[in-house]
Design a protein around this motif. Structure first.
Motif, PDB file in Angstrom:
ATOM      1  N   PRO A 110      36.755  51.072  29.363  1.00 50.51           N
ATOM      2  CA  PRO A 110      37.093  49.637  29.306  1.00 50.51           C
ATOM      3  C   PRO A 110      36.146  48.786  30.140  1.00 50.51           C
ATOM      4  O   PRO A 110      35.810  47.660  29.747  1.00 50.51           O
ATOM      5  N   LEU A 111      35.674  49.315  31.271  1.00 47.08           N
ATOM      6  CA  LEU A 111      34.742  48.558  32.100  1.00 47.08           C
ATOM      7  C   LEU A 111      33.430  48.322  31.363  1.00 47.08           C
ATOM      8  O   LEU A 111      32.905  47.201  31.342  1.00 47.08           O
ATOM      9  N   ASN A 112      32.897  49.355  30.720  1.00 45.41           N
ATOM     10  CA  ASN A 112      31.647  49.200  29.964  1.00 45.41           C
ATOM     11  C   ASN A 112      31.818  48.233  28.799  1.00 45.41           C
ATOM     12  O   ASN A 112      30.919  47.433  28.492  1.00 45.41           O
ATOM     13  N   ALA A 113      32.972  48.306  28.136  1.00 47.07           N
ATOM     14  CA  ALA A 113      33.230  47.405  27.008  1.00 47.07           C
ATOM     15  C   ALA A 113      33.249  45.953  27.473  1.00 47.07           C
ATOM     16  O   ALA A 113      32.683  45.059  26.814  1.00 47.07           O
ATOM     17  N   LEU A 114      33.871  45.692  28.604  1.00 53.12           N
ATOM     18  CA  LEU A 114      33.947  44.326  29.132  1.00 53.12           C
ATOM     19  C   LEU A 114      32.568  43.826  29.572  1.00 53.12           C
ATOM     20  O   LEU A 114      32.224  42.661  29.366  1.00 53.12           O
ATOM     21  N   ARG A 115      31.795  44.703  30.163  1.00 59.05           N
ATOM     22  CA  ARG A 115      30.447  44.310  30.576  1.00 59.05           C
ATOM     23  C   ARG A 115      29.581  43.954  29.374  1.00 59.05           C
ATOM     24  O   ARG A 115      28.800  42.997  29.420  1.00 59.05           O
ATOM     25  N   LYS A 116      29.692  44.723  28.300  1.00 57.61           N
ATOM     26  CA  LYS A 116      28.908  44.446  27.091  1.00 57.61           C
ATOM     27  C   LYS A 116      29.269  43.092  26.486  1.00 57.61           C
ATOM     28  O   LYS A 116      28.432  42.436  25.867  1.00 57.61           O
ATOM     29  N   ARG A 117      30.519  42.682  26.666  1.00 53.07           N
ATOM     30  CA  ARG A 117      30.959  41.395  26.129  1.00 53.07           C
ATOM     31  C   ARG A 117      30.576  40.233  27.040  1.00 53.07           C
ATOM     32  O   ARG A 117      30.789  39.067  26.687  1.00 53.07           O
ATOM     33  N   GLY A 118      30.049  40.530  28.213  1.00 51.52           N
ATOM     34  CA  GLY A 118      29.664  39.478  29.143  1.00 51.52           C
ATOM     35  C   GLY A 118      30.831  38.820  29.848  1.00 51.52           C
ATOM     36  O   GLY A 118      30.720  37.673  30.310  1.00 51.52           O
ATOM     37  N   VAL A 119      31.954  39.524  29.973  1.00 56.37           N
ATOM     38  CA  VAL A 119      33.142  38.968  30.625  1.00 56.37           C
ATOM     39  C   VAL A 119      32.908  38.893  32.140  1.00 56.37           C
ATOM     40  O   VAL A 119      32.360  39.816  32.746  1.00 56.37           O
ATOM     41  N   ASP A 120      33.308  37.785  32.753  1.00 54.51           N
ATOM     42  CA  ASP A 120      33.225  37.640  34.211  1.00 54.51           C
ATOM     43  C   ASP A 120      34.283  38.553  34.838  1.00 54.51           C
ATOM     44  O   ASP A 120      35.483  38.316  34.707  1.00 54.51           O
ATOM     45  N   LEU A 121      33.825  39.586  35.529  1.00 59.02           N
ATOM     46  CA  LEU A 121      34.734  40.592  36.081  1.00 59.02           C
ATOM     47  C   LEU A 121      34.948  40.442  37.584  1.00 59.02           C
ATOM     48  O   LEU A 121      35.409  41.372  38.244  1.00 59.02           O
ATOM     49  N   THR A 122      34.645  39.269  38.108  1.00 56.48           N
ATOM     50  CA  THR A 122      34.774  39.049  39.549  1.00 56.48           C
ATOM     51  C   THR A 122      36.174  39.371  40.050  1.00 56.48           C
ATOM     52  O   THR A 122      36.347  39.992  41.107  1.00 56.48           O
ATOM     53  N   HIS A 123      37.188  38.968  39.294  1.00 58.59           N
ATOM     54  CA  HIS A 123      38.568  39.158  39.740  1.00 58.59           C
ATOM     55  C   HIS A 123      39.264  40.326  39.032  1.00 58.59           C
ATOM     56  O   HIS A 123      40.496  40.405  39.036  1.00 58.59           O
ATOM     57  N   TYR A 124      38.472  41.223  38.465  1.00 56.50           N
ATOM     58  CA  TYR A 124      39.047  42.417  37.831  1.00 56.50           C
ATOM     59  C   TYR A 124      38.765  43.646  38.688  1.00 56.50           C
ATOM     60  O   TYR A 124      37.633  43.870  39.124  1.00 56.50           O
ATOM     61  N   ILE A 125      39.787  44.440  38.903  1.00 56.16           N
ATOM     62  CA  ILE A 125      39.655  45.706  39.629  1.00 56.16           C
ATOM     63  C   ILE A 125      40.435  46.760  38.854  1.00 56.16           C
ATOM     64  O   ILE A 125      41.665  46.682  38.739  1.00 56.16           O
ATOM     65  N   GLY A 126      39.737  47.730  38.310  1.00 52.26           N
ATOM     66  CA  GLY A 126      40.425  48.807  37.606  1.00 52.26           C
ATOM     67  C   GLY A 126      41.166  49.708  38.583  1.00 52.26           C
ATOM     68  O   GLY A 126      40.715  49.941  39.707  1.00 52.26           O
ATOM     69  N   SER A 127      42.313  50.200  38.159  1.00 47.15           N
ATOM     70  CA  SER A 127      43.068  51.125  39.013  1.00 47.15           C
ATOM     71  C   SER A 127      43.858  52.087  38.133  1.00 47.15           C
ATOM     72  O   SER A 127      43.959  51.906  36.919  1.00 47.15           O
TER      73      SER A 127
END
Length: 375
Positions: A110-127
């Motif tokens: 999911p992290l790679n998918a979000l990065r490919k979409r250019g989503v701002d992940l500043t406030h996202y933390i996977g757990s």
């Protein structure tokens, strides 16, 4: 007459998480988080794609139904792996000031998918909380399933310290132990300790389908322990294994090689070295089990005392009470019922120094000791 001021013990503790916690996905994990937070007085807003699942979670007390006016501090995404990235993206855009985490059992995809979409992940933390049950849904949710369990938190160099603190506070509030790992390290780790064990349990249990009834009647606690997780939902596991395929295949290939070695040795047991190969396999398993952390993450070695327990009410309570009188702490317990007999076997794990005290004291009190580790 009841005391209106009485509250559960946990409810008297102050929650570390403040404000509203929005949980998207009211299944087992989402609802269990909701129950645990509600016990601490946290405002929990639930959303689920299934209206019936949502109503059931609300009825069971996991939280209230989310509204358009909610302004959450923290959002927990607890949806199936194949839609995790989509929901994370949606929640980040809808609530730009909230911290968003997810509890999916795979972190890198999911992290790679979000990065490919250019989503701002500043406030996202996977757990990922390493907890669960064989049965899912809001009806199976429990507030205590996270107690004492690891909760992996996947931060990166761009993660704000305050955001990290909120996710770790969530883990602590539900009784879990936060552990920081990278997404790649997490996925390799769960392939070994979770995903491959699921496949092994399912493959072994699959051998029972065409087995004779008289063979299955001989099943004891060992085979039940080994195949317990084989009752898990196929639909969910297809998604998990697909998302973490590469690390899982790596472990499976190593396991397949070991199985071939043992099978070859047993095909020709008189061949020089064959028996040693089998013995080394069992010994290596001993060493591996010895590395598993025990209660509270302890790495100490425990001994087992097996006590015969009559199948009547109150016997286990009496056993624990008398162990307490003997100052013997029970580190772990496993029960096995004897087919056709009116008694069961309680396998009690204790520290080595307590074995003789437990055996002598219990025998003096009339208990029958079936065996100990040193027998």
């Amino acid at each position: 007459m009841t005391d209106s001021t009485a509250t559960p013990v946990r409810a008297r503790n102050a929650a570390r998480v403040s404000g509203t916690v929005r949980i998207v996905g009211a299944g087992l994990l989402g609802s269990s988080i909701g129950h645990a937070l509600r016990n601490l007085g946290v405002d929990v807003a639930l959303e689920d794609a299934s209206p019936s699942q949502l109503r059931l979670a609300v009825d069971y007390g996991a939280g209230r139904q989310a509204t358009g006016d909610d302004d959450p501090t923290l959002i927990v995404v607890a949806v199936p792996p194949d839609v995790t990235a989509d929901v994370i993206e949606r929640e980040l855009r809808r609530y730009p000031n909230a911290v968003v985490t997810d509890v999916a059992s795979v972190k890198l995809e999911p992290l790679n998918a979000l990065r490919k979409r250019g989503v701002d992940l500043t406030h996202y933390i996977g757990s990922h909380p390493l907890a669960g049950r064989e049965r899912g849904g809001a009806i199976s949710a429990r507030a205590d399933i996270f107690v004492g369990r690891p909760w992996v938190v996947c931060r990166d160099e761009e993660t704000p310290t305050a955001d990290l603190a909120i996710v770790e506070a969530l883990a602590l509030d539900v009784g879990a132990t936060p552990i920081e790992m990278t997404p790649a390290d997490h996925d390799r780790s769960v392939a070994l300790v979770s995903h491959v064990p699921q496949l092994v349990a399912s493959l072994l249990a699959g051998q029972f389908v065409n087995a004779a009834d008289e063979s299955l009647r001989l099943a004891g606690q060992g085979v039940r322990d080994t195949t317990r997780i084989a009752a898990s939902a196929p639909e969910l596991w297809v998604q998990i294994l697909d998302a973490n395929a590469a690390p899982v295949v790596e472990v499976l290939d190593a396991l397949a090689s070991d199985l071939t070695t043992v099978a070859d040795a047993l095909r020709a047991p008189e061949t020089p070295g064959a028996r040693r190969s089998v013995a080394d396999t069992i010994r290596r398993g001993n060493d591996g089990v010895g590395r598993l952390p025990g209660k509270h993450g302890q790495t100490g070695h425990f001994e087992q005392v097996v006590v015969m327990v009559d199948d009547t009410a109150g016997q286990l309570g009496r056993l624990f009470g008398e162990l307490g009188e003997l100052d013997v702490n029970v580190e772990d317990l496993r029960l096995e019922h004897s087919p056709g007999a009116q008694f069961g076997l309680a396998e009690i794990s204790v520290v080595p120094s307590a074995v003789r005290r437990a055996v002598d004291g219990l025998e003096e009190r009339g208990w029958k000791i079936a065996s100990t580790t040193n027998d």
